[in-house]
Structures are given as C-alpha cells and as structure tokens.
Motif scaffolding. Structure first.
Motif, short mmCIF file in Angstrom:
data_model
loop_
_atom_site.label_atom_id
_atom_site.label_comp_id
_atom_site.label_asym_id
_atom_site.label_seq_id
_atom_site.Cartn_x
_atom_site.Cartn_y
_atom_site.Cartn_z
N THR A 63 39.56 83.54 -2.67
CA THR A 63 39.00 82.65 -3.45
C THR A 63 37.67 83.08 -4.01
OG1 THR A 63 38.00 81.12 -1.78
CG2 THR A 63 40.22 80.44 -2.25
N GLU A 64 37.05 82.36 -5.08
CA GLU A 64 35.74 82.59 -5.55
C GLU A 64 34.76 82.77 -4.32
OE1 GLU A 64 34.69 83.91 -8.55
OE2 GLU A 64 36.89 84.21 -8.96
N THR A 67 32.92 79.05 -1.99
CA THR A 67 33.72 77.99 -2.46
C THR A 67 34.47 77.16 -1.37
OG1 THR A 67 35.71 79.23 -3.32
CG2 THR A 67 34.15 78.80 -4.91
N ASN A 180 32.34 82.15 2.59
CA ASN A 180 33.69 81.82 2.85
C ASN A 180 34.31 82.00 3.93
OD1 ASN A 180 33.83 80.50 0.25
ND2 ASN A 180 34.92 82.17 -0.83
#
Length: 512
Positions: A63-64, A67, A180
């Motif tokens: 994912t980005e 986030t 993350n």
C-alpha cells in the motif's frame, strides 16, 4: 548510522583488504578445504495476520507509504499495546511443525536501540521466555554428487514486531521513512551453528519457506521481505574445537544471493587468517553487483539492547485446551506427505520430493490419485507436461486450467490403450488446456484420435509400408534392426496416430 558512518566503515574495510597478501579471490579450493565454515541463521518471517502484532492497524503489503499506521504504530504518548492472539497461534503452529517445546507462559520484552525507522525507540520482542524452545528441521541437499539429509537445530523461535523501512533517495543526502511495516508480526527462528556450507544454508531456508507456506502462516515471499535472514559466518581449521569469530551478514532476502555472500565471506575470512589478521565481530552487508560483503558497524552485544519485560503487556498463557485445538488444526507437513506418497502411492522418493514442493501441488496430485489407480503415471504427468506448462506461464498449480478429474480421465484413456501417449500428450492435452471443460474422451472421439486396434485394418497399413520400402526391408533382414522405428513411424503416420503401437510392432515383427 546512516551517511558518513556507513561509508567510513566501508572505506576502512577496503583499506584492510588492500593490505592483505592474499585476496579472497586468491583463496583456492584446496586452501579453503583446510578450513571448516560454521554458519548459523536468524530467519525472520512475517506472519499473515490481518492486523499488526500489538495494534489493529492493517497488516498489508504494497500500500501507499504511511497509510497502515495509527497512534500506536507511530508511538504517540498514552497508547497501549494489546497482543494479537492469531499471531501467537501462528508462532505455536510453527513451533509444533519444528518439534519445539511450547512455552505455557511467555512474556514480551523491550529491546532498546535507536534508529529512525523504530518509532518507539525500542522493539517489542522476546528475550528470556520465547514462545518456542529448541526443535529443528530436516533438510535434503546435494553433497559430493549425492543427496543427503541433515537435521538443523533451532535454539528457539520467538515473536517480535517488525521495524519500519528507511527509503534512501539515491543521493546519499536524504532518507525517507515508511512506517507501514512497523509493528508487523514476525517470528524469528534462531538456529544453532549446524550449517557448514552455502548449499546447506540454501536448502535450510528453502525448507523453512516451504514449511511456513504449508502452515498458511506466511507467504514466504523473500522479494517482498516476508522472509529474510541474518547470516552468521565464521571459519576455523578442521579439527579445531573452538569456533572462529563470527560476522553477521544482514537482511538477506534472496537464497541465491545468500549463498553468494557466504561463498565470498568464507574466502575473505580465510584470507585474513592466512595473512595473520584478526577478524572483528561486526555486521556486514552484501553488494549484489560486486558479489562482496562490506562492513556496516561493529556488532552490538546483548547488553547493548538493555532487555527488560515490557510493563504494558501481561504474560501470555497458553492453556492445554488452546494448544490441543492448534494441534488438531495442523495440516499435513511436507515430510509427512513425502513419506505418504512413497508408501501409499509407490512412487520414488525423488517424485515425492518434487510433488510436495508446495502444498497446492501435493493436494492436486492427491486429487488426481483419487480418480485413477495409475499413480506413477499421474506423477509423470505432473512432473512433465503439467510442470512444463506452469513454468512457461510463470504460474502455480492453483491457476492450472485442467481439473484433477479431467487429468485423471486423460491418464485413464492413455493407460487403457484407448489413445497412445504421444496422442494424449501432443494432441489431447493442448486441446484440454484451451478448452478445460471438455472431457478427454470426447476430444479424442471427435478428432478420430482413438487408438485403432483392429488387426485387419492395421495389417493392411503394415503391408502398404513394407511394400513401399523394399530396400529398407532388405537392409532390416540383413541385420539393421534399428529400422524398426522407421517402419512403426510410417504406419503411425498412415493411421493419423490412431494405430496401437504395440500391435503395430507385433505385426511388423511377424511380417519382416
């Protein structure tokens, strides 16, 4: 630790190497053989839980940046951790699979060190009370041209949270941080120094990757960092009782590069010892481009981490009922399936090893065997035509278009003599790949590929071939028996591949 310190250490390492009388590249196989390489691994494996180890933040790869983070991941004041029960269960599964003892009462500790990708300034890990104690896995590897087995022991397996990720911009001036990954549940498998070569180490990590995938606790994708290892390497003269000074090669996420790093490091250390130099206990990195290791930092001792029990986390108690429920939910393991395939399906050990490479492949093979009694033929098809298709399409058996039932039907069609193997493999199989819902018998019938066993019809074709090749017939009768293949091939052509090869051979032998 980033920036100047890293490059200063690297320059010192290069300077030392330049002063040696023997360079690692000069270490011959004969000289290397007078030393014994001793290797131990710390294998880190990310667990496939939906959330992180001590918070509800999502545990998702790809994912980005920043986030999948919340107050606890970035260590905001006043946040309190809570243990992810599923992560504890996964660690216990791994321990059971490795024959470890399971701690009925375990605690978490704070491992203190300061690094930009560690938001809290400490990592929650396990020190004196790991979840799993001792145990090991059996590996198979090639030694002197023969496959041999060896058990590699684990000192323990413990649970801990992962750190974040530092992303360097390439200019050596800026470092970006992605949190993350921070808090992702890990199991760390600490082996005993039982490994003695790069080949053994590669087999060991391969078996661990296979095991965690079978258990369903990790995807084991090394390229994504789900499975990585710190490799401790030392050398000593053969016969010496005391271990040499070890160095740690950090964060290896490729089995091939891990083996390359070990191959270089053992030669580097032998060169240093031969030159009378002292090997320093340090952390090193591996340069994929040069194939060499380089110094990163002097290795910390356990005291540097100042472990102490985390005051925010209660001990984890594993009840007898919970442990029993985990045991009953365990899938069949690779070594158990290998033994089963050899004993129940009477296939060679090599076949069994190939067919248990993944859990999905083993399950597909068993599903085929449930529909046919031709077990060796099923093994041959999976290791031959099926594996070839999967390799060409960069896929795994989960994406193979032909169902186990239809493949079994094709095997039955071939083994019964209804179609020849060449027709089954070269004609029917490709059609099944394109139209997987069609039954192989229907494909064979609609294309007139069913094998012709009518003696009168085949005798006519045999007579035509013999009559058209009098010179070859004369040569055959004078002793050139290898021409039989030519005659059989011509008859098969005339029958469009539908003739029974065994019957064709018999008829030709009689008439010639």
């Amino acid at each position: 630790m980033d920036g100047p310190y890293l490059y200063l250490c690297e320059s010192i390492s290069i300077y030392n190497m330049s002063q040696t009388a023997i360079h690692p590249a000069d270490v011959t196989d004969e000289l290397l053989a007078t030393y014994e390489t001793v290797i131990g691994l710390e294998v880190h494996c990310q667990l496939l839980t939906e959330s992180k180890l001590f918070t509800r933040d999502f545990n998702i790869f790809g994912t980005e940046p920043n986030t999948n983070i919340g107050p606890l991941t970035i260590a905001l004041p006043g946040t309190l951790p809570k243990v992810n029960k599923k992560a504890v269960e996964y660690a216990i599964r791994l321990g059971l699979a490795c024959g470890c003892s399971i701690s009925k009462r375990t605690i978490f500790d704070r491992k203190n060190y300061f690094y930009p990708d560690l938001p809290k300034g400490y990592q929650i890990s396990q020190d004196k009370k790991p979840i799993c104690g001792q145990g090991g896995v059996t590996i198979s590897f090639k030694h002197n041209g023969q496959f041999t087995e060896k058990t590699i022991r684990f000192h323990h397996i413990h649970l801990e949270e992962d750190a974040g990720k530092s992303v360097h911009d390439g200019s050596h001036t800026e470092t970006m941080l992605d949190y993350n990954r921070a808090g992702t549940p890990l199991v760390e498998m600490v082996s005993e120094p039982d490994l003695r070569s790069a080949e053994e180490t590669g087999a060991f990590v391969t078996e661990i990757r296979r095991l965690v995938r079978y258990l369903g606790i990790s995807d084991g994708n090394m390229e994504e960092g789900s499975l990585r290892a710190d490799v401790n390497v030392s050398v000593r003269k053969h016969g010496a009782e005391q271990y040499g000074t070890k160095v740690e090669i950090k964060n290896m996420n490729s089995i091939r590069n891990m083996m390359r790093a070990i191959a270089f490091e053992e030669r580097r250390q032998v060169a240093m010892l031969e030159n009378g130099e002292t090997i320093q206990q340090e952390t090193r990195m591996f340069d994929v481009e040069t194939g060499q290791t380089y110094g990163m930092r002097v290795k910390e001792t356990m005291n540097d981490y100042r472990y102490f029990p985390d005051p925010d986390l209660s001990p984890v108690v594993v009840s007898d009922e919970w442990l029993e429920s985990i045991k009953t939910s365990m899938p069949a393991l690779p070594h158990e399936l290998r033994e089963k395939f050899v004993n129940q399906y009477s296939i060679p050990s090599y076949d069994a090893a190939v067919l248990t490479d993944t859990r999905e492949l083993a399950e597909y093979f068993e599903a085929v065997c449930a529909k046919t009694s031709h077990f060796k033929a099923a093994s041959n098809w999976l290791m031959g035509a099926v594996k070839s298709y999967l390799n060409d399409h960069h896929g795994d058996i989960a994406h193979f278009p032909i169902s186990a039932g239809n493949l079994a039907a094709l095997i039955e069609l071939n083994e019964s003599g209804a179609v020849s193997h060449s027709v089954a493999a070269q004609k029917i199989f490709p059609v099944m790949l394109a139209e997987p819902e069609r039954a192989p018998s229907e494909i064979a019938q609609s294309n007139n590929w069913l094998q012709n066993s009518n003696t009168n019809e085949l005798e006519t074709l045999v007579d035509e071939v013999i009559g058209a090749m009098p010179d070859k017939v004369a040569a055959y009768r004078k002793g050139k028996k290898g021409l039989m293949g030519l005659f059989v091939g011509e008859v098969m052509k005339k029958s469009n591949g539908a003739a029974d090869p065994k019957l064709v051979n018999q008829l030709l032998a009689q008439k010639l």
